[in-house]
Design a protein around this motif. Sequence first.
Motif, PDB file in Angstrom:
ATOM      1  N   ASN A   1      20.985 -94.720   8.684  1.00 38.05           N
ATOM      2  CA  ASN A   1      20.697 -93.542   8.079  1.00 38.05           C
ATOM      3  C   ASN A   1      20.454 -92.589   9.633  1.00 38.05           C
ATOM      4  O   ASN A   1      19.868 -92.533  10.449  1.00 38.05           O
ATOM      5  CB  ASN A   1      19.230 -93.439   7.871  1.00 38.05           C
ATOM      6  N   ALA A   2      21.112 -91.435   9.415  1.00 36.27           N
ATOM      7  CA  ALA A   2      20.919 -90.017  10.610  1.00 36.27           C
ATOM      8  C   ALA A   2      19.409 -89.477  10.449  1.00 36.27           C
ATOM      9  O   ALA A   2      19.190 -89.224   9.170  1.00 36.27           O
ATOM     10  CB  ALA A   2      22.647 -89.457  10.256  1.00 36.27           C
ATOM     11  N   TRP A   3      19.416 -88.426  10.812  1.00 37.17           N
ATOM     12  CA  TRP A   3      18.669 -87.754  11.473  1.00 37.17           C
ATOM     13  C   TRP A   3      19.129 -86.209  11.688  1.00 37.17           C
ATOM     14  O   TRP A   3      18.214 -84.896  11.535  1.00 37.17           O
ATOM     15  CB  TRP A   3      17.039 -87.792  11.648  1.00 37.17           C
ATOM     16  N   ASP A   4      19.933 -85.988  12.508  1.00 38.11           N
ATOM     17  CA  ASP A   4      20.323 -84.180  12.993  1.00 38.11           C
ATOM     18  C   ASP A   4      22.036 -84.699  13.103  1.00 38.11           C
ATOM     19  O   ASP A   4      22.761 -85.636  12.843  1.00 38.11           O
ATOM     20  CB  ASP A   4      20.140 -83.890  13.923  1.00 38.11           C
TER      21      ASP A   4
ATOM     22  N   ALA B   1      27.209 -88.061  13.988  1.00 34.97           N
ATOM     23  CA  ALA B   1      28.837 -87.718  14.144  1.00 34.97           C
ATOM     24  C   ALA B   1      28.734 -89.419  14.867  1.00 34.97           C
ATOM     25  O   ALA B   1      29.543 -90.214  14.964  1.00 34.97           O
ATOM     26  CB  ALA B   1      28.798 -86.499  15.047  1.00 34.97           C
ATOM     27  N   VAL B   2      27.437 -89.852  16.013  1.00 34.46           N
ATOM     28  CA  VAL B   2      27.183 -91.225  16.172  1.00 34.46           C
ATOM     29  C   VAL B   2      27.320 -91.966  14.973  1.00 34.46           C
ATOM     30  O   VAL B   2      28.442 -93.172  14.833  1.00 34.46           O
ATOM     31  CB  VAL B   2      26.787 -90.897  16.824  1.00 34.46           C
TER      32      VAL B   2
ATOM     33  N   ALA C   1      18.729 -76.280   6.309  1.00 29.06           N
ATOM     34  CA  ALA C   1      19.515 -75.752   7.441  1.00 29.06           C
ATOM     35  C   ALA C   1      20.418 -76.606   8.674  1.00 29.06           C
ATOM     36  O   ALA C   1      21.274 -77.080   8.684  1.00 29.06           O
ATOM     37  CB  ALA C   1      19.067 -74.955   8.699  1.00 29.06           C
ATOM     38  N   ALA C   2      19.439 -78.361   7.990  1.00 23.81           N
ATOM     39  CA  ALA C   2      20.168 -79.228   9.078  1.00 23.81           C
ATOM     40  C   ALA C   2      20.760 -79.753   8.201  1.00 23.81           C
ATOM     41  O   ALA C   2      21.580 -80.392   9.178  1.00 23.81           O
ATOM     42  CB  ALA C   2      18.841 -80.202   9.023  1.00 23.81           C
TER      43      ALA C   2
ATOM     44  N   ILE D   1      24.733 -81.548   9.751  1.00 22.77           N
ATOM     45  CA  ILE D   1      24.679 -82.694   9.559  1.00 22.77           C
ATOM     46  C   ILE D   1      26.106 -82.494   9.119  1.00 22.77           C
ATOM     47  O   ILE D   1      27.673 -83.442   9.121  1.00 22.77           O
ATOM     48  CB  ILE D   1      24.359 -83.877   8.663  1.00 22.77           C
ATOM     49  N   ALA D   2      26.595 -81.489   8.062  1.00 19.16           N
ATOM     50  CA  ALA D   2      28.022 -81.562   6.981  1.00 19.16           C
ATOM     51  C   ALA D   2      28.906 -81.620   7.948  1.00 19.16           C
ATOM     52  O   ALA D   2      29.989 -81.234   7.541  1.00 19.16           O
ATOM     53  CB  ALA D   2      27.232 -81.157   5.655  1.00 19.16           C
ATOM     54  N   ARG D   3      28.264 -80.535   8.975  1.00 20.61           N
ATOM     55  CA  ARG D   3      29.648 -79.850   9.513  1.00 20.61           C
ATOM     56  C   ARG D   3      30.694 -81.013  10.440  1.00 20.61           C
ATOM     57  O   ARG D   3      32.058 -80.937  10.565  1.00 20.61           O
ATOM     58  CB  ARG D   3      29.158 -78.571  10.703  1.00 20.61           C
TER      59      ARG D   3
END
Length: 258
Positions: A20-23, A28-29, A64-65, A69-71
Motif C-alpha cells: 500500500n502506497a500513500w502519496d 511510483a516507487v 486531490a491526493a 497518485i493516479a497521475r
Amino acid sequence: MNAQTFRDLHAGASLLVLANAWDGASAAVVQHAGAPAVATTSAGVAWSCGWPDGDRLPVAEMLAAIRRIARVVTVPLTVDIEEGCSDDPAQVADFVSSLVDTGVAGINIEDGSKAPTSLADKLRAIRARLGGRDLFINARTDVYLRGMASGDAAVEETLRRAGLYREAGADGMFVPGIAALDDIRRVATALRPMPLNVMLVPGLPSREELFGAGARRLSAGIALSLEAYATAGRMAAEFLGTKPKDIGYGTLNGLLAG
C-alpha cells in the motif's frame, strides 16, 4: 487501467500482493518495484495530507491526493476510502464517481463501527450512481480488527455481513485482523467465488498457506507508510543529535490531531 484488469488479478495462480502506497512518490516507487497493482492505505494518505487516521481527512483533500497518485501510476489503482467520507449514501456515491473519473479501478469501503446496513446502503448507492461504469468494490468488515466477536462467532458474523455486502454490489471481501488459518479457510470457502482479502498482521500464515486456504489478496495496510515515517523520525534525531523517539500508529495520529 480498467476494473476488469484489476478483477482478473484476483484469479491468478498465486496471491495478489498489494504494497500500500500513500502519496504520488510512494505509489511510483511501489510500481517501480514491480507491483501488478497499486493500493492506497487510508491512514497513510491521511498522514501525508497532515490529518490523523479515522475518517478525518476532508473529501476534497483525499480526492486531490488520489489524483496525484493516479497521475504517476499506469497499473490498476485501488483506493481505500474508509467509510466513504460521509454517512450519506448519495454523497459517498458522488465521491466514488469522481474517483472513477480519475481512472481508479477499485475501492475499499468499510463498515467500521457502524451497522452493516449502513455500508450496504452505500454500496447500492454507488452501483446506482456508476450505472454501467465498472469498479471493483472491496467491502471491508472490522469484525476481527475491532474484536466485535471471536472464534465461531467471528466467522459467522463476518459471513453474515459478507452476504449483505455481496447482495448490495460488493465484488470482494476484506477482513483485516483475521489470522487463524482455519478461520481464513472457513471464510474463504463460504465466500467463493467472492475473493477474500487479508491484511498483514503478526502471526499471519505464509503466502502459500494463505492461498491454499482460499485467500486471494494480501494487503500491507499501514506497514510501509508507518515504517517510512518512523525511519524519517530516527534519521531526523540522528541528524539533530537528539534522542530517537518511537513513532507508532498512536503517536503519529496524536502528532497530527491538531
